[in-house]
Design a protein around this motif. Structure first.
Motif, PDB file in Angstrom:
ATOM      1  N   ASP A  69      59.644  43.930  17.579  1.00  0.00           N
ATOM      2  CA  ASP A  69      60.059  43.963  19.100  1.00  0.00           C
ATOM      3  C   ASP A  69      59.714  42.600  19.469  1.00  0.00           C
ATOM      4  OD1 ASP A  69      60.371  44.870  21.618  1.00  0.00           O
ATOM      5  OD2 ASP A  69      58.242  45.914  21.826  1.00  0.00           O
ATOM      6  N   GLU A  70      60.610  42.173  20.278  1.00  0.00           N
ATOM      7  CA  GLU A  70      60.365  40.633  20.644  1.00  0.00           C
ATOM      8  C   GLU A  70      59.131  40.784  21.563  1.00  0.00           C
ATOM      9  OE1 GLU A  70      62.927  37.366  23.337  1.00  0.00           O
ATOM     10  OE2 GLU A  70      63.956  38.768  21.879  1.00  0.00           O
ATOM     11  N   ARG A  71      58.364  39.465  21.571  1.00  0.00           N
ATOM     12  CA  ARG A  71      57.355  39.442  22.488  1.00  0.00           C
ATOM     13  C   ARG A  71      57.638  38.364  23.632  1.00  0.00           C
ATOM     14  NH1 ARG A  71      51.348  37.457  20.448  1.00  0.00           N
ATOM     15  NH2 ARG A  71      50.498  36.720  22.533  1.00  0.00           N
ATOM     16  N   ASP A  72      57.318  38.534  24.727  1.00  0.00           N
ATOM     17  CA  ASP A  72      57.499  38.100  25.984  1.00  0.00           C
ATOM     18  C   ASP A  72      56.373  38.366  26.895  1.00  0.00           C
ATOM     19  OD1 ASP A  72      58.482  35.979  27.921  1.00  0.00           O
ATOM     20  OD2 ASP A  72      59.834  37.690  28.772  1.00  0.00           O
ATOM     21  N   ASP A  73      55.283  37.107  26.988  1.00  0.00           N
ATOM     22  CA  ASP A  73      54.218  37.306  27.861  1.00  0.00           C
ATOM     23  C   ASP A  73      53.857  36.200  28.617  1.00  0.00           C
ATOM     24  OD1 ASP A  73      52.386  35.876  26.170  1.00  0.00           O
ATOM     25  OD2 ASP A  73      52.591  37.384  24.761  1.00  0.00           O
ATOM     26  N   GLN A  74      53.387  36.281  29.720  1.00  0.00           N
ATOM     27  CA  GLN A  74      53.111  34.999  30.584  1.00  0.00           C
ATOM     28  C   GLN A  74      52.305  35.201  31.377  1.00  0.00           C
ATOM     29  OE1 GLN A  74      56.519  33.824  33.153  1.00  0.00           O
ATOM     30  NE2 GLN A  74      57.448  35.978  32.690  1.00  0.00           N
ATOM     31  N   ILE A  75      51.325  34.226  32.003  1.00  0.00           N
ATOM     32  CA  ILE A  75      50.327  34.297  32.978  1.00  0.00           C
ATOM     33  C   ILE A  75      50.983  34.149  34.294  1.00  0.00           C
ATOM     34  CG2 ILE A  75      48.339  33.522  33.983  1.00  0.00           C
ATOM     35  CD1 ILE A  75      47.460  32.710  31.040  1.00  0.00           C
ATOM     36  N   LEU A  76      51.152  34.799  35.333  1.00  0.00           N
ATOM     37  CA  LEU A  76      51.883  34.464  36.270  1.00  0.00           C
ATOM     38  C   LEU A  76      51.275  33.580  37.451  1.00  0.00           C
ATOM     39  CD1 LEU A  76      53.682  37.938  36.915  1.00  0.00           C
ATOM     40  CD2 LEU A  76      54.643  35.809  35.875  1.00  0.00           C
ATOM     41  N   SER A  77      49.642  34.048  37.515  1.00  0.00           N
ATOM     42  CA  SER A  77      48.790  33.478  38.347  1.00  0.00           C
ATOM     43  C   SER A  77      47.405  33.373  37.868  1.00  0.00           C
ATOM     44  CB  SER A  77      48.981  33.756  39.749  1.00  0.00           C
ATOM     45  OG  SER A  77      48.518  35.135  40.000  1.00  0.00           O
ATOM     46  N   ILE A  78      46.630  32.669  38.255  1.00  0.00           N
ATOM     47  CA  ILE A  78      45.072  32.713  38.273  1.00  0.00           C
ATOM     48  C   ILE A  78      44.602  32.059  39.324  1.00  0.00           C
ATOM     49  CG2 ILE A  78      43.091  31.759  36.991  1.00  0.00           C
ATOM     50  CD1 ILE A  78      44.766  31.064  34.497  1.00  0.00           C
ATOM     51  N   LYS A  79      43.824  33.036  39.875  1.00  0.00           N
ATOM     52  CA  LYS A  79      43.054  32.742  41.273  1.00  0.00           C
ATOM     53  C   LYS A  79      41.568  32.757  41.014  1.00  0.00           C
ATOM     54  CE  LYS A  79      42.956  33.900  46.005  1.00  0.00           C
ATOM     55  NZ  LYS A  79      43.436  34.672  47.278  1.00  0.00           N
ATOM     56  N   PHE A  80      40.870  31.715  41.402  1.00  0.00           N
ATOM     57  CA  PHE A  80      39.234  31.698  41.256  1.00  0.00           C
ATOM     58  C   PHE A  80      38.648  32.425  42.495  1.00  0.00           C
ATOM     59  CE2 PHE A  80      40.912  28.490  38.220  1.00  0.00           C
ATOM     60  CZ  PHE A  80      39.911  28.514  37.251  1.00  0.00           C
ATOM     61  N   GLY A  81      37.701  32.959  42.103  1.00  0.00           N
ATOM     62  CA  GLY A  81      36.852  33.385  43.241  1.00  0.00           C
ATOM     63  C   GLY A  81      35.763  32.753  43.485  1.00  0.00           C
ATOM     64  N   VAL A  82      34.425  33.537  43.505  1.00  0.00           N
ATOM     65  CA  VAL A  82      33.343  32.804  43.341  1.00  0.00           C
ATOM     66  C   VAL A  82      33.205  32.081  41.880  1.00  0.00           C
ATOM     67  CG1 VAL A  82      32.333  33.962  45.259  1.00  0.00           C
ATOM     68  CG2 VAL A  82      32.198  34.944  42.847  1.00  0.00           C
ATOM     69  N   ASN A  83      32.272  31.565  41.835  1.00  0.00           N
ATOM     70  CA  ASN A  83      31.934  30.970  40.360  1.00  0.00           C
ATOM     71  C   ASN A  83      32.018  31.766  39.297  1.00  0.00           C
ATOM     72  OD1 ASN A  83      29.474  32.346  40.807  1.00  0.00           O
ATOM     73  ND2 ASN A  83      28.325  30.334  40.545  1.00  0.00           N
ATOM     74  N   ARG A  84      32.048  33.028  39.278  1.00  0.00           N
ATOM     75  CA  ARG A  84      31.776  34.160  38.062  1.00  0.00           C
ATOM     76  C   ARG A  84      32.950  35.081  38.063  1.00  0.00           C
ATOM     77  NH1 ARG A  84      26.867  36.817  37.236  1.00  0.00           N
ATOM     78  NH2 ARG A  84      27.742  37.616  35.385  1.00  0.00           N
ATOM     79  N   MET A  85      33.931  34.756  38.991  1.00  0.00           N
ATOM     80  CA  MET A  85      35.164  35.807  38.974  1.00  0.00           C
ATOM     81  C   MET A  85      36.375  35.413  39.337  1.00  0.00           C
ATOM     82  SD  MET A  85      35.390  38.921  41.939  1.00  0.00           S
ATOM     83  CE  MET A  85      35.643  37.560  43.344  1.00  0.00           C
ATOM     84  N   VAL A  86      37.275  35.737  38.396  1.00  0.00           N
ATOM     85  CA  VAL A  86      38.810  35.353  38.629  1.00  0.00           C
ATOM     86  C   VAL A  86      39.690  36.587  38.402  1.00  0.00           C
ATOM     87  CG1 VAL A  86      40.661  34.038  36.959  1.00  0.00           C
ATOM     88  CG2 VAL A  86      38.366  33.084  37.236  1.00  0.00           C
TER      89      VAL A  86
END
Length: 128
Positions: A69-86
Motif C-alpha cells: 500500500d502506497e504511503r502518503d502522509d503529511q503534516i498540514l499544520s502545527i500550532k503552538f499553544g502555551v509552552n507545553r501544548m501543541v
C-alpha cells in the motif's frame, strides 16, 4: 527554543506515521502518552478508546507496509499553544482511505507526546 520544539514535534510525527504504516503498536507507544485517548469522529461510527484498546486494534491490522500500500502522509499544520501544548493537523492516505487527524501533543517528561487523537476518514473514491 521554538525551533527545537518544532524539530522535535516533526520527529514525533515521523514516528507516528511510521507506527501507523507498519501497524506497530510498540512504535506508536513511543509517541502516545500513556493516558492518551483515541476518538473516531466518523458519523455513525463514534469510538472513544483507551490506548490499550487502540493498540489491540492496531496489532490486529493487516500491515499496509506488507501489502505494498502506497504511503502518503503529511503534516498540514502545527500550532503552538502555551509552552507545553501543541496542536497538529495531519493527513495520511493508506488502505484505500484518506485520514484527517487532529492531534494534541503535550511536553511531558522531556518529550512531546500525543495526548489526544481525534480523526475522521473518507474512502479514496469519495475524494476523487
Amino acid at each position: 527554543m521554538e525551533k527545537q520544539n518544532f524539530a522535535a514535534i516533526v520527529r514525533a510525527m515521523e514516528i507516528y506515521f511510521d507506527g501507523l504504516y507498519q501497524a506497530d503498536s510498540k512504535t506508536l507507544a513511543n509517541v502516545f502518552h500513556p493516558d492518551a485517548w483515541y476518538v473516531n469522529a466518523l458519523e455513525g461510527d463514534y469510538m472513544n478508546r483507551s490506548m490499550l484498546e487502540y493498540y489491540t486494534v492496531v496489532g490486529g491490522r493487516v500491515l499496509p507496509a506488507q501489502t505494498g500500500d502506497e504511503r502518503d502522509d503529511q503534516i498540514l499544520s502545527i500550532k503552538f499553544g502555551v509552552n507545553r501544548m501543541v496542536f497538529v493537523e495531519a493527513q495520511m492516505t493508506m488502505s484505500g482511505r484518506v485520514y484527517l487527524d487532529y492531534l494534541t501533543l503535550i511536553f511531558d517528561d522531556g518529550e512531546w507526546r500525543i495526548i489526544a487523537k481525534i480523526f475522521s476518514s473518507t474512502s479514496i473514491m469519495e475524494t476523487t
